[in-house]
Scaffold this motif. Structure first.
Motif, PDB file in Angstrom:
ATOM      1  N   VAL A 127      18.857  17.756  24.350  1.00 27.81           N
ATOM      2  CA  VAL A 127      19.218  16.538  23.634  1.00 27.81           C
ATOM      3  C   VAL A 127      20.113  15.722  24.555  1.00 27.81           C
ATOM      4  CG1 VAL A 127      20.305  15.531  21.592  1.00 27.81           C
ATOM      5  CG2 VAL A 127      19.150  17.744  21.409  1.00 27.81           C
ATOM      6  N   LEU A 128      19.813  14.449  24.708  1.00 24.88           N
ATOM      7  CA  LEU A 128      20.599  13.578  25.577  1.00 24.88           C
ATOM      8  C   LEU A 128      20.872  12.268  24.851  1.00 24.88           C
ATOM      9  CD1 LEU A 128      21.799  13.259  28.483  1.00 24.88           C
ATOM     10  CD2 LEU A 128      19.706  12.025  29.051  1.00 24.88           C
ATOM     11  N   ALA A 129      22.141  11.869  24.817  1.00 28.18           N
ATOM     12  CA  ALA A 129      22.543  10.637  24.139  1.00 28.18           C
ATOM     13  C   ALA A 129      23.177   9.674  25.133  1.00 28.18           C
ATOM     14  CB  ALA A 129      23.535  10.953  23.019  1.00 28.18           C
ATOM     15  N   LEU A 130      22.890   8.398  24.959  1.00 28.23           N
ATOM     16  CA  LEU A 130      23.523   7.369  25.775  1.00 28.23           C
ATOM     17  C   LEU A 130      24.883   7.050  25.159  1.00 28.23           C
ATOM     18  CD1 LEU A 130      22.939   5.455  28.221  1.00 28.23           C
ATOM     19  CD2 LEU A 130      22.323   3.720  26.529  1.00 28.23           C
ATOM     20  N   VAL A 131      25.929   7.118  25.965  1.00 22.80           N
ATOM     21  CA  VAL A 131      27.282   6.944  25.434  1.00 22.80           C
ATOM     22  C   VAL A 131      28.073   5.960  26.275  1.00 22.80           C
ATOM     23  CG1 VAL A 131      27.262   9.356  24.649  1.00 22.80           C
ATOM     24  CG2 VAL A 131      28.395   8.771  26.809  1.00 22.80           C
ATOM     25  N   ALA A 132      29.179   5.516  25.702  1.00 26.60           N
ATOM     26  CA  ALA A 132      30.183   4.748  26.442  1.00 26.60           C
ATOM     27  C   ALA A 132      31.535   5.344  26.093  1.00 26.60           C
ATOM     28  CB  ALA A 132      30.133   3.270  26.065  1.00 26.60           C
ATOM     29  N   LYS A 133      32.309   5.683  27.111  1.00 23.38           N
ATOM     30  CA  LYS A 133      33.634   6.231  26.886  1.00 23.38           C
ATOM     31  C   LYS A 133      34.675   5.117  26.929  1.00 23.38           C
ATOM     32  CE  LYS A 133      32.984  10.953  28.623  1.00 23.38           C
ATOM     33  NZ  LYS A 133      33.519  11.998  29.535  1.00 23.38           N
TER      34      LYS A 133
ATOM     35  N   GLY B 200      33.117  15.461  26.684  1.00 23.78           N
ATOM     36  CA  GLY B 200      33.669  16.019  27.903  1.00 23.78           C
ATOM     37  C   GLY B 200      32.928  15.461  29.094  1.00 23.78           C
ATOM     38  N   LYS B 201      32.795  16.286  30.141  1.00 23.08           N
ATOM     39  CA  LYS B 201      32.131  15.811  31.359  1.00 23.08           C
ATOM     40  C   LYS B 201      30.617  15.716  31.200  1.00 23.08           C
ATOM     41  CE  LYS B 201      35.622  17.473  34.619  1.00 23.08           C
ATOM     42  NZ  LYS B 201      35.876  18.370  35.779  1.00 23.08           N
ATOM     43  N   SER B 202      30.054  16.604  30.375  1.00 22.43           N
ATOM     44  CA  SER B 202      28.596  16.642  30.333  1.00 22.43           C
ATOM     45  C   SER B 202      27.999  16.620  28.930  1.00 22.43           C
ATOM     46  CB  SER B 202      28.084  17.900  31.047  1.00 22.43           C
ATOM     47  OG  SER B 202      28.560  19.071  30.388  1.00 22.43           O
ATOM     48  N   ARG B 203      28.806  16.785  27.891  1.00 22.66           N
ATOM     49  CA  ARG B 203      28.242  16.832  26.547  1.00 22.66           C
ATOM     50  C   ARG B 203      29.249  16.347  25.513  1.00 22.66           C
ATOM     51  NH1 ARG B 203      29.926  21.200  23.502  1.00 22.66           N
ATOM     52  NH2 ARG B 203      31.083  22.800  24.636  1.00 22.66           N
ATOM     53  N   VAL B 204      28.735  16.098  24.310  1.00 19.76           N
ATOM     54  CA  VAL B 204      29.592  15.735  23.186  1.00 19.76           C
ATOM     55  C   VAL B 204      30.263  17.012  22.675  1.00 19.76           C
ATOM     56  CG1 VAL B 204      29.698  14.745  20.880  1.00 19.76           C
ATOM     57  CG2 VAL B 204      28.094  13.807  22.556  1.00 19.76           C
ATOM     58  N   VAL B 205      31.582  17.026  22.693  1.00 22.21           N
ATOM     59  CA  VAL B 205      32.333  18.215  22.274  1.00 22.21           C
ATOM     60  C   VAL B 205      32.493  18.249  20.767  1.00 22.21           C
ATOM     61  CG1 VAL B 205      34.532  19.433  22.474  1.00 22.21           C
ATOM     62  CG2 VAL B 205      33.557  18.278  24.470  1.00 22.21           C
TER      63      VAL B 205
ATOM     64  N   GLN C  26      25.294   8.040  15.255  1.00 24.05           N
ATOM     65  CA  GLN C  26      26.514   8.839  15.273  1.00 24.05           C
ATOM     66  C   GLN C  26      26.400  10.019  14.304  1.00 24.05           C
ATOM     67  OE1 GLN C  26      30.081   6.716  13.865  1.00 24.05           O
ATOM     68  NE2 GLN C  26      30.371   8.538  12.593  1.00 24.05           N
ATOM     69  N   LEU C  27      25.831   9.780  13.126  1.00 24.53           N
ATOM     70  CA  LEU C  27      25.698  10.852  12.141  1.00 24.53           C
ATOM     71  C   LEU C  27      24.751  11.938  12.634  1.00 24.53           C
ATOM     72  CD1 LEU C  27      25.498   8.753   8.838  1.00 24.53           C
ATOM     73  CD2 LEU C  27      27.475   9.994   9.761  1.00 24.53           C
ATOM     74  N   ILE C  28      23.678  11.538  13.285  1.00 31.70           N
ATOM     75  CA  ILE C  28      22.720  12.519  13.813  1.00 31.70           C
ATOM     76  C   ILE C  28      23.411  13.429  14.823  1.00 31.70           C
ATOM     77  CG2 ILE C  28      20.635  12.798  15.202  1.00 31.70           C
ATOM     78  CD1 ILE C  28      19.698  10.097  13.951  1.00 31.70           C
ATOM     79  N   VAL C  29      24.161  12.821  15.753  1.00 32.17           N
ATOM     80  CA  VAL C  29      24.855  13.610  16.769  1.00 32.17           C
ATOM     81  C   VAL C  29      25.932  14.477  16.126  1.00 32.17           C
ATOM     82  CG1 VAL C  29      26.342  13.475  18.812  1.00 32.17           C
ATOM     83  CG2 VAL C  29      24.347  11.975  18.615  1.00 32.17           C
ATOM     84  N   PHE C  30      26.644  13.921  15.154  1.00 33.61           N
ATOM     85  CA  PHE C  30      27.650  14.679  14.411  1.00 33.61           C
ATOM     86  C   PHE C  30      27.036  15.961  13.843  1.00 33.61           C
ATOM     87  CE2 PHE C  30      28.812  15.440   9.913  1.00 33.61           C
ATOM     88  CZ  PHE C  30      30.094  15.940  10.073  1.00 33.61           C
ATOM     89  N   GLY C  31      25.885  15.842  13.201  1.00 33.15           N
ATOM     90  CA  GLY C  31      25.237  17.006  12.604  1.00 33.15           C
ATOM     91  C   GLY C  31      24.738  17.995  13.628  1.00 33.15           C
ATOM     92  N   LEU C  32      24.143  17.504  14.710  1.00 32.15           N
ATOM     93  CA  LEU C  32      23.625  18.403  15.743  1.00 32.15           C
ATOM     94  C   LEU C  32      24.740  19.199  16.403  1.00 32.15           C
ATOM     95  CD1 LEU C  32      20.958  16.086  17.450  1.00 32.15           C
ATOM     96  CD2 LEU C  32      20.503  18.102  16.050  1.00 32.15           C
ATOM     97  N   VAL C  33      25.832  18.517  16.730  1.00 33.33           N
ATOM     98  CA  VAL C  33      26.950  19.201  17.387  1.00 33.33           C
ATOM     99  C   VAL C  33      27.519  20.281  16.482  1.00 33.33           C
ATOM    100  CG1 VAL C  33      29.318  18.899  18.224  1.00 33.33           C
ATOM    101  CG2 VAL C  33      27.533  17.280  18.903  1.00 33.33           C
TER     102      VAL C  33
ATOM    103  N   VAL D 131      24.113  22.586  18.531  1.00 32.00           N
ATOM    104  CA  VAL D 131      23.174  22.030  19.510  1.00 32.00           C
ATOM    105  C   VAL D 131      23.969  21.312  20.604  1.00 32.00           C
ATOM    106  CG1 VAL D 131      21.266  20.414  19.892  1.00 32.00           C
ATOM    107  CG2 VAL D 131      21.366  21.779  17.789  1.00 32.00           C
ATOM    108  N   SER D 132      23.664  21.607  21.845  1.00 32.73           N
ATOM    109  CA  SER D 132      24.323  20.945  22.967  1.00 32.73           C
ATOM    110  C   SER D 132      23.736  19.545  23.145  1.00 32.73           C
ATOM    111  CB  SER D 132      24.133  21.751  24.256  1.00 32.73           C
ATOM    112  OG  SER D 132      24.718  21.094  25.357  1.00 32.73           O
TER     113      SER D 132
END
Length: 502
Positions: free
Chosen positions: A96-102, A141-146, A198-205, A209-210
């Protein structure tokens, strides 16, 4: 084939807000027209999900995931995005890969003045800050949503927004479907500003799921809701050089020292020149093979001028060996035959050059004992490639490490962070601890490049052949290859044994 899921109105020229015009782009397309032309190359019949009713949208996405046999690409319908960024997201190897902005890090001077609580002691919070119109409710973090939160579920020190596009491998489709159905049953815990992505990623994490992350880097993405935003997006996108970004991304990011600094600095421009003139990767591979054979023929004479010429030719044989892959990535021309030819004839070029060096030594009247060294070099390299192949196959069969899980309705992420900390401690002991320390040492540039060079990759091997053959003789070349190759084999074998036991 990729199954595309469009979050928002069905793409079309008269649909709002996707009917907003991108006047700064050629042809002044609407957002919807442009996005439609981009996604149709992936999926001629994309699924469209209206996000207004969150529960219904989540159930609809679960239905799509359950029926999908291909990878899924989820993207909001009001997205303005570069073609190259879509390509890179959909070709990612992550499950799973998400496009993000920090969020930008605070200025060091300001940070020094503030009494910042260490993250291990920080309390979870409901993200109220926004970035590009989206709530900052995830921590990466450096490589994934914590961790990730919602309008009512707190997250420790959020620093990231999920911009929109998510790529999900088919192997994770069942996890996505299950997560969406669970989320649909707790929509009362969400707020009106909670974004569906955001909700989808919230649930997967929270379901273990990485979720890998990727920034925009040198490419463009933005969601637009007004004509003013569309005008700004179009103007910014038109000012960016997508072709240069595509060319730069055609170069592999994990190459060795010699390849990075003495080949890839200019080989990408040869690749673009070749691609624009219709040369295929296989044709470029053939050029590399011919140069390798010519180099072997020069070495076979044993004469110093021809040895120097052979060194130059083997260098350019390697340059074109890099160019063929860059042409494939730049022109999107991939094939099983090409991959097989590239891997096979890399070995052919090396071994025919070994033979040429040995023949040149013999015809120069130096005796035929050089063949022992030549056979030793060939045997050592063959064993190394066998070990590389077998380890790669075995490693792909290894199941991914399971991440901690937490109930979706837990009010904050403290249990998840405690589980992650426990996992971190466990993975920092014994062999895993040693491997982790060695990985961390790679942040130092000298250590990073030393590790790259010690494994004696193909760039360093061809450089060693070219330099030692041109300046010295075949005996020095073979001694260098055998000695460095032995060190590389021992280093690699030790690392792989440790990883296998960890």
């Amino acid at each position: 084939m990729t199954r595309v899921v469009l979050l928002g109105s069905s793409p079309g020229p008269d649909t709002a807000p996707s009917g907003l015009k991108l006047a700064a782009l050629p042809g002044a397309p609407t957002v919807a027209e442009r996005l439609r032309s981009q996604i149709l190359s992936l999926d001629p019949q994309p699924a469209t999900i209206e996000p207004h009713d969150v529960a219904a949208a989540l159930r609809a996405l679960a239905d799509v995931a359950e029926s999908a046999t291909d990878n899924l690409f989820i993207i909001p319908g009001n997205s303005v995005i570069h073609d190259e960024l879509i390509y890179q997201l959909t070709k990612a190897k992550r499950g799973v890969l998400a496009l993000v902005a920090k969020e930008p890090r605070p200025d060091l001077a300001e940070e020094a003045q503030e009494d910042i609580v260490p993250i291990d002691e920080a309390d979870p919070e409901i993200g109220v800050r926004t970035l590009e119109g989206l709530p900052v409710r995830s921590r990466a973090g450096k490589s994934r949503v914590v961790s990730a939160g919602t309008a009512t579920i707190a997250v420790t020190r959020p620093n990231t927004v999920l911009l929109g596009p998510i790529h999900i491998k088919a192997s994770q489709a069942d996890n996505l479907a299950q997560t969406c159905r669970e989320l649909a049953e707790m929509t009362d815990r969400f707020g009106p500003d909670d974004d569906l992505v955001q909700l989808i990623v919230f649930g997967l994490v929270r379901n273990g799921v990485s979720v890998g992350i990727r920034g925009r880097r040198d490419l463009f993405f933005r969601r637009v809701s007004t004509q003013e935003e569309a005008n700004e997006a179009g103007a910014e996108m038109s000012g960016m050089n997508e072709d240069r970004a595509r060319l730069d991304n055609a170069v592999k990011g994990a190459d060795g020292f010699f390849t990075t600094y003495f080949v890839s600095t200019y080989s990408r421009f040869i690749a673009r020149w070749a691609a624009r003139r219709g040369l295929t990767p296989n044709q470029v591979t053939l050029i590399s093979i011919v140069l390798g054979v010519l180099a072997a023929a020069c070495f076979a004479t044993g004469d110093r001028p021809w040895m120097v010429a052979g060194g130059v030719l083997i260098y350019f044989a390697f340059v074109f060996d890099c160019v063929d892959g860059q042409v494939a990535r730049y022109a999107r021309k991939f094939g099983v035959l090409g991959a097989w030819l590239d891997a096979t004839f890399d070995r052919f070029k090396e071994y025919v050059v070994f033979a040429g060096l040995a023949v040149g030594w013999v015809v120069s009247g130096n005796g035929d004992d050089i063949w022992i060294l030549a056979l030793a070099a060939i045997g050592l390299q063959s064993v190394r490639h066998l070990l590389d192949f077998s380890f790669g196959v075995s490693n792909r069969r290894k199941p991914p490490s399971q991440l901690p899980t937490i109930a979706l309705d837990a009010p904050d992420d403290r249990p998840l962070r405690k589980a992650l900390e426990k996992r971190k401690v466990e993975r920092s002991q014994g062999i895993r601890g040693l491997l982790k320390m060695w990985t961390k040492a790679g942040k130092y540039r000298a250590v990073h490049w030393a590790r790259k060079m010690v494994v004696f990759p193909i760039g360093e091997r061809f450089a060693a052949i070219a330099i030692t053959a041109a300046l010295f003789d075949a005996r020095v070349t073979f001694i260098t290859l055998v000695a460095w190759g032995t060190v590389a084999a021992l280093y690699t074998l030790t690392g792989r044994l440790m990883r296998s036991l960890a």
